[in-house]
Design a protein around this motif. Structure first.
Motif, PDB file in Angstrom:
ATOM      1  N   PRO A  84       8.407  -5.328   6.417  1.00 53.95           N
ATOM      2  CA  PRO A  84       6.953  -5.549   6.282  1.00 53.95           C
ATOM      3  C   PRO A  84       6.235  -4.289   5.786  1.00 53.95           C
ATOM      4  O   PRO A  84       6.536  -3.179   6.202  1.00 53.95           O
ATOM      5  CB  PRO A  84       6.516  -5.908   7.702  1.00 53.95           C
ATOM      6  N   GLY A  85       5.297  -4.493   4.854  1.00 52.19           N
ATOM      7  CA  GLY A  85       4.506  -3.393   4.324  1.00 52.19           C
ATOM      8  C   GLY A  85       5.080  -2.749   3.074  1.00 52.19           C
ATOM      9  O   GLY A  85       4.385  -2.005   2.394  1.00 52.19           O
ATOM     10  N   LYS A  86       6.334  -3.032   2.737  1.00 58.14           N
ATOM     11  CA  LYS A  86       6.941  -2.444   1.536  1.00 58.14           C
ATOM     12  C   LYS A  86       6.746  -3.364   0.334  1.00 58.14           C
ATOM     13  O   LYS A  86       6.667  -4.582   0.480  1.00 58.14           O
ATOM     14  CB  LYS A  86       8.441  -2.207   1.747  1.00 58.14           C
ATOM     15  N   THR A  87       6.698  -2.760  -0.841  1.00 59.45           N
ATOM     16  CA  THR A  87       6.574  -3.523  -2.080  1.00 59.45           C
ATOM     17  C   THR A  87       7.958  -3.730  -2.684  1.00 59.45           C
ATOM     18  O   THR A  87       8.728  -2.785  -2.832  1.00 59.45           O
ATOM     19  CB  THR A  87       5.673  -2.793  -3.084  1.00 59.45           C
ATOM     20  N   TYR A  88       8.240  -4.967  -3.034  1.00 55.56           N
ATOM     21  CA  TYR A  88       9.482  -5.339  -3.702  1.00 55.56           C
ATOM     22  C   TYR A  88       9.113  -6.016  -5.013  1.00 55.56           C
ATOM     23  O   TYR A  88       7.937  -6.283  -5.282  1.00 55.56           O
ATOM     24  CB  TYR A  88      10.303  -6.287  -2.819  1.00 55.56           C
ATOM     25  N   TYR A  89      10.099  -6.314  -5.822  1.00 54.68           N
ATOM     26  CA  TYR A  89       9.863  -6.951  -7.113  1.00 54.68           C
ATOM     27  C   TYR A  89      10.741  -8.183  -7.220  1.00 54.68           C
ATOM     28  O   TYR A  89      11.940  -8.131  -6.965  1.00 54.68           O
ATOM     29  CB  TYR A  89      10.145  -5.975  -8.261  1.00 54.68           C
ATOM     30  N   ILE A  90      10.101  -9.296  -7.580  1.00 51.52           N
ATOM     31  CA  ILE A  90      10.803 -10.577  -7.710  1.00 51.52           C
ATOM     32  C   ILE A  90      10.835 -10.938  -9.187  1.00 51.52           C
ATOM     33  O   ILE A  90       9.817 -10.873  -9.880  1.00 51.52           O
ATOM     34  CB  ILE A  90      10.096 -11.669  -6.890  1.00 51.52           C
ATOM     35  N   TYR A  91      12.015 -11.349  -9.656  1.00 53.73           N
ATOM     36  CA  TYR A  91      12.166 -11.687 -11.073  1.00 53.73           C
ATOM     37  C   TYR A  91      11.542 -13.046 -11.344  1.00 53.73           C
ATOM     38  O   TYR A  91      11.861 -14.048 -10.692  1.00 53.73           O
ATOM     39  CB  TYR A  91      13.638 -11.690 -11.462  1.00 53.73           C
ATOM     40  N   ASP A  92      10.629 -13.092 -12.305  1.00 55.84           N
ATOM     41  CA  ASP A  92       9.998 -14.334 -12.742  1.00 55.84           C
ATOM     42  C   ASP A  92      10.667 -14.762 -14.045  1.00 55.84           C
ATOM     43  O   ASP A  92      10.443 -14.159 -15.093  1.00 55.84           O
ATOM     44  CB  ASP A  92       8.493 -14.106 -12.948  1.00 55.84           C
ATOM     45  N   SER A  93      11.497 -15.794 -13.960  1.00 57.86           N
ATOM     46  CA  SER A  93      12.279 -16.207 -15.138  1.00 57.86           C
ATOM     47  C   SER A  93      11.411 -16.860 -16.218  1.00 57.86           C
ATOM     48  O   SER A  93      11.805 -16.914 -17.377  1.00 57.86           O
ATOM     49  CB  SER A  93      13.407 -17.145 -14.729  1.00 57.86           C
ATOM     50  N   ASN A  94      10.234 -17.376 -15.858  1.00 54.59           N
ATOM     51  CA  ASN A  94       9.356 -17.980 -16.866  1.00 54.59           C
ATOM     52  C   ASN A  94       8.824 -16.932 -17.836  1.00 54.59           C
ATOM     53  O   ASN A  94       8.776 -17.150 -19.037  1.00 54.59           O
ATOM     54  CB  ASN A  94       8.172 -18.687 -16.197  1.00 54.59           C
ATOM     55  N   PHE A  95       8.413 -15.782 -17.284  1.00 52.40           N
ATOM     56  CA  PHE A  95       7.839 -14.720 -18.112  1.00 52.40           C
ATOM     57  C   PHE A  95       8.819 -13.581 -18.377  1.00 52.40           C
ATOM     58  O   PHE A  95       8.507 -12.639 -19.087  1.00 52.40           O
ATOM     59  CB  PHE A  95       6.573 -14.165 -17.448  1.00 52.40           C
ATOM     60  N   LYS A  96       9.994 -13.644 -17.749  1.00 49.07           N
ATOM     61  CA  LYS A  96      11.047 -12.630 -17.888  1.00 49.07           C
ATOM     62  C   LYS A  96      10.533 -11.234 -17.518  1.00 49.07           C
ATOM     63  O   LYS A  96      10.730 -10.269 -18.247  1.00 49.07           O
ATOM     64  CB  LYS A  96      11.633 -12.640 -19.295  1.00 49.07           C
ATOM     65  N   ALA A 109       7.796  -9.242 -10.978  1.00 48.42           N
ATOM     66  CA  ALA A 109       6.447  -9.243 -10.410  1.00 48.42           C
ATOM     67  C   ALA A 109       6.458  -8.567  -9.045  1.00 48.42           C
ATOM     68  O   ALA A 109       7.373  -8.793  -8.248  1.00 48.42           O
ATOM     69  CB  ALA A 109       5.943 -10.675 -10.272  1.00 48.42           C
ATOM     70  N   PRO A 110       5.447  -7.743  -8.741  1.00 46.80           N
ATOM     71  CA  PRO A 110       5.407  -7.087  -7.434  1.00 46.80           C
ATOM     72  C   PRO A 110       5.191  -8.105  -6.312  1.00 46.80           C
ATOM     73  O   PRO A 110       4.489  -9.100  -6.481  1.00 46.80           O
ATOM     74  CB  PRO A 110       4.230  -6.125  -7.533  1.00 46.80           C
ATOM     75  N   PHE A 111       5.808  -7.833  -5.190  1.00 46.74           N
ATOM     76  CA  PHE A 111       5.713  -8.693  -4.018  1.00 46.74           C
ATOM     77  C   PHE A 111       5.632  -7.789  -2.792  1.00 46.74           C
ATOM     78  O   PHE A 111       6.523  -6.983  -2.552  1.00 46.74           O
ATOM     79  CB  PHE A 111       6.943  -9.599  -3.942  1.00 46.74           C
ATOM     80  N   VAL A 112       4.535  -7.897  -2.043  1.00 43.41           N
ATOM     81  CA  VAL A 112       4.372  -7.098  -0.826  1.00 43.41           C
ATOM     82  C   VAL A 112       4.815  -7.957   0.351  1.00 43.41           C
ATOM     83  O   VAL A 112       4.274  -9.043   0.585  1.00 43.41           O
ATOM     84  CB  VAL A 112       2.912  -6.631  -0.642  1.00 43.41           C
ATOM     85  N   CYS A 113       5.797  -7.464   1.070  1.00 47.86           N
ATOM     86  CA  CYS A 113       6.308  -8.182   2.242  1.00 47.86           C
ATOM     87  C   CYS A 113       5.286  -8.037   3.365  1.00 47.86           C
ATOM     88  O   CYS A 113       4.925  -6.930   3.753  1.00 47.86           O
ATOM     89  CB  CYS A 113       7.654  -7.594   2.645  1.00 47.86           C
ATOM     90  N   LYS A 114       4.813  -9.180   3.883  1.00 48.46           N
ATOM     91  CA  LYS A 114       3.788  -9.152   4.929  1.00 48.46           C
ATOM     92  C   LYS A 114       4.359  -9.330   6.329  1.00 48.46           C
ATOM     93  O   LYS A 114       3.697  -9.021   7.311  1.00 48.46           O
ATOM     94  CB  LYS A 114       2.755 -10.228   4.651  1.00 48.46           C
ATOM     95  N   LYS A 115       5.579  -9.864   6.435  1.00 43.57           N
ATOM     96  CA  LYS A 115       6.184 -10.078   7.752  1.00 43.57           C
ATOM     97  C   LYS A 115       7.695 -10.060   7.626  1.00 43.57           C
ATOM     98  O   LYS A 115       8.247 -10.086   6.526  1.00 43.57           O
ATOM     99  CB  LYS A 115       5.712 -11.405   8.344  1.00 43.57           C
TER     100      LYS A 115
END
Length: 103
Positions: free
Chosen positions: A46-58, A61-67
């Motif tokens: 929680p609280g760290k920023t991760y990145y998730i691959y969006d295959s539509n736009f290649k 995208a940043p993803f902040v874990c909230k829990k």
């Protein structure tokens, strides 16, 4: 300041040596196979920023874990299906001569 170092690098990159080429290949294979930044949903903090691959736009995208996610969460299946990394993949430039060049 960088000119002599770059000149030396250019000279080394032009050397045709089987041992150097093998070393370059091994290094490139090692970089290619490294998967050290991949994160599983159970390892998200929680609280760290991760990145998730969006295959539509290649893009990543940043993803902040909230829990802290568990297998009982509704988002669990979606997180298991996507590629989550702790840092975005970096571009590499291969320079030089020979079959593999320098990294």
């Amino acid at each position: 300041f960088l000119r002599p170092a770059l000149r030396r690098l250019a000279v080394v990159s032009q050397i045709c040596c089987e041992e150097l080429d093998n070393a370059r290949l091994n290094l490139l294979l090692q970089v290619q196979r490294s998967d050290s930044t991949k994160v599983e949903p159970e390892d998200l903090e929680p609280g760290k920023t991760y990145y998730i691959y969006d295959s539509n736009f290649k893009i990543y995208a940043p993803f902040v874990c909230k829990k802290k996610y568990t297998s009982s969460d509704p988002e669990w299946e979606k997180l298991k299906m996507v590629n989550i990394v702790s840092m975005t993949p970096q571009s590499m430039i291969v320079i030089g001569g020979g079959p593999t060049g320098l990294l």
